[in-house]
Enzyme design. Structure first.
Site, PDB file in Angstrom:
ATOM      1  N   TYR A 107       0.862  -1.181   0.000  1.00 35.91           N
ATOM      2  CA  TYR A 107       0.000   0.000   0.000  1.00 35.91           C
ATOM      3  C   TYR A 107       0.897   1.229   0.000  1.00 35.91           C
ATOM      4  CZ  TYR A 107      -4.255   2.672   0.878  1.00 35.91           C
ATOM      5  OH  TYR A 107      -5.292   3.547   0.784  1.00 35.91           O
ATOM      6  N   LYS A 162     -18.908 -22.078 -12.122  1.00 39.81           N
ATOM      7  CA  LYS A 162     -17.978 -21.802 -13.220  1.00 39.81           C
ATOM      8  C   LYS A 162     -16.654 -21.275 -12.671  1.00 39.81           C
ATOM      9  CE  LYS A 162     -20.749 -22.587 -16.771  1.00 39.81           C
ATOM     10  NZ  LYS A 162     -20.471 -23.511 -17.883  1.00 39.81           N
ATOM     11  N   ASN A 340     -30.223 -31.384 -20.366  1.00 35.50           N
ATOM     12  CA  ASN A 340     -30.133 -31.724 -18.939  1.00 35.50           C
ATOM     13  C   ASN A 340     -31.395 -31.292 -18.214  1.00 35.50           C
ATOM     14  OD1 ASN A 340     -27.625 -32.996 -18.434  1.00 35.50           O
ATOM     15  ND2 ASN A 340     -26.555 -31.063 -18.775  1.00 35.50           N
TER      16      ASN A 340
END
Length: 442
Positions: A107, A162, A340
């Site tokens: 930082y 995913k 499906n």
């Protein structure tokens, strides 16, 4: 079908587990994992996972197990809900900050020097930030699995899933982005505005024909790879399955007739990539609005009876379970019924009717494709995903399918590495490689 886990307290004596499994068998439950949780002097706690038809079936089994002398059902739950408790993702730092010096490095004041370097040379962003290895998974939830338009929030478990596979198989961070609009312009503008955060844009579960226009416009406007997974990821794995199936029956894909039933997002992607792979492709869809797009991709439109009587490889993505009757299966053909959770024809039924090979959506899974495709594109520094890159991915998947199988094990890391390398090499061969933007750490 449900995978249900039962935690049971069972008397710690010989033959007691057999009593439990007998009851499960009478309910036609399919036993999966059996885990011993704890052992006591008089009892044992076990978790037994059973595949059941639905929630009512699961409760009926629980009641009968409870009725066994000495057996107690402590709880039973749908495993999917157990695995989703609290969600599936979180963001963690790569290097935790433990000292004041490390704080100064990551930082202020050190971070300002890195920001200035990137401002002077934007290509450094892939080396010094997470952007180069981060993918946005964008959806509006208008076409989720076989559930239809359930909205963006209800689609989040899919988007998280995913992202899990991006990390596990490709080492990429993926962030679900839920976009609450059905307006194409608003969707595109939203993605364009957030795109600087990401190295790639993965579109998911957007209804057709909206998905085609959104993808086209984003590809035109963005300098990073964009791919709609339902269209192209599914197509890549289906082409791989067709390549392997043709190999098993002594036929080349480019010598075959492929019949595509259904020309929605997945069906269009499959039929066009099959054509680009050298096959003659015929297709059936009762909706004439899909015909012009398919014809433009080189696909012939025919009737369903003609398709089933002619095609060497039949692919169905219609959302209509049981659409294909056994007597319609052509002897020696390959049948991929991909809807499906229940396909147009069960694989066992198709094989019994004379198909040389048959599979459904449980094995032909786009998880085999998209992590490696995006990793390969990012490793090359490519700004797009081309047809040749998708075909390279399909051939890489097909090459690793074992004898008698249409596709390899989706959990085999070797497959995802092979896909990534095939896509990377093809991108470089097409002159799309940009070494200066290849991310560090991949």
């Amino acid at each position: 079908m449900l995978d249900v886990t039962y935690r049971l307290q069972i008397p710690h004596r010989a033959g007691q587990l057999a009593r439990v499994t007998t009851v499960i068998s009478k309910h036609e439950g399919l036993i999966g994992d059996i885990l011993t949780v704890s052992l006591h002097r008089d009892s044992t706690e076990r978790e037994i996972t059973v595949e059941m038809r639905d929630a009512a079936h699961a409760w009926a089994l629980a009641n009968d197990l409870n009725a066994l002398e000495g057996v107690r059902v402590i709880w039973h739950h749908d495993r999917a809900f157990l695995r989703h408790e609290g969600g599936k993702l979180r963001i963690d730092p790569i290097r935790p900050v433990k000292t004041v010096q490390e704080m100064r490095d990551v930082y202020t004041p050190g971070v300002a020097r890195v920001c200035s370097a990137i401002a002077d040379n934007p290509a450094l962003v892939s080396r010094y930030t997470m952007i180069g290895r981060t993918v946005a998974v964008c959806t509006n939830g208008t076409r989720v699995l076989g559930l239809g338009d359930i909205g963006p929030r209800a689609s989040m478990p899919v988007m998280e899933g995913k992202a899990v596979f991006y990390q596990q198989f490709a080492g990429l961070s993926a962030m679900p982005i839920l976009i609450d609009t059905k307006d194409e312009d608003e969707f595109v503008e939203t993605v364009v505005r957030i795109a600087p955060t990401f190295a790639g844009i993965h579109l998911e579960d957007i209804s057709a024909p909206m998905c085609f226009e959104i993808e086209r416009r984003l590809i035109e406007r963005l300098p990073q790879p964009v791919m709609h997974d339902d269209v192209h990821g599914t197509a890549v794995v289906t082409v791989a399955a067709a390549i392997a199936a043709c190999r098993h029956v002594g036929r080349r894909l480019d010598e075959s007739v492929v019949g595509q039933i259904g020309l929605g997002a997945a069906g269009y992607g499959i039929s066009s990539l099959m054509h680009d792979g050298g096959a003659r492709v015929i297709a059936f869809d009762p909706d004439p609005r899909s015909h012009d797009r398919a014809r433009a991709a080189g696909v012939e439109i025919v009737g369903m009876d003609e398709l089933l009587a002619t095609a060497d490889v039949v692919v169905a993505t219609t959302g209509r379970p049981g659409l294909i009757a056994p007597e319609q299966v052509r002897a020696g053909s390959v049948v991929l019924a991909l809807t499906n959770p229940v396909g147009e024809i069960e694989p066992l039924v198709a094989r019994a009717a004379g198909a040389a090979f048959a599979a459904d959506g449980r094995s032909v899974n786009n998880v085999l494709a998209y992590p490696g495709i995006f990793r390969g594109a990012l490793l090359a520094g490519s700004d797009r995903i081309t047809t040749k890159m998708k075909l390279a991915a399909a051939w890489a998947i097909a090459a690793l399918a074992a004898d008698g199988e249409l596709v390899p094990d989706v959990l085999d890391q070797q497959v995802h590495d092979a896909v990534a390398e095939a896509v990377r090499a093809e991108a470089v061969a097409e002159g799309l490689g940009r070494p200066e933007v290849v991310p560090a750490g991949l």
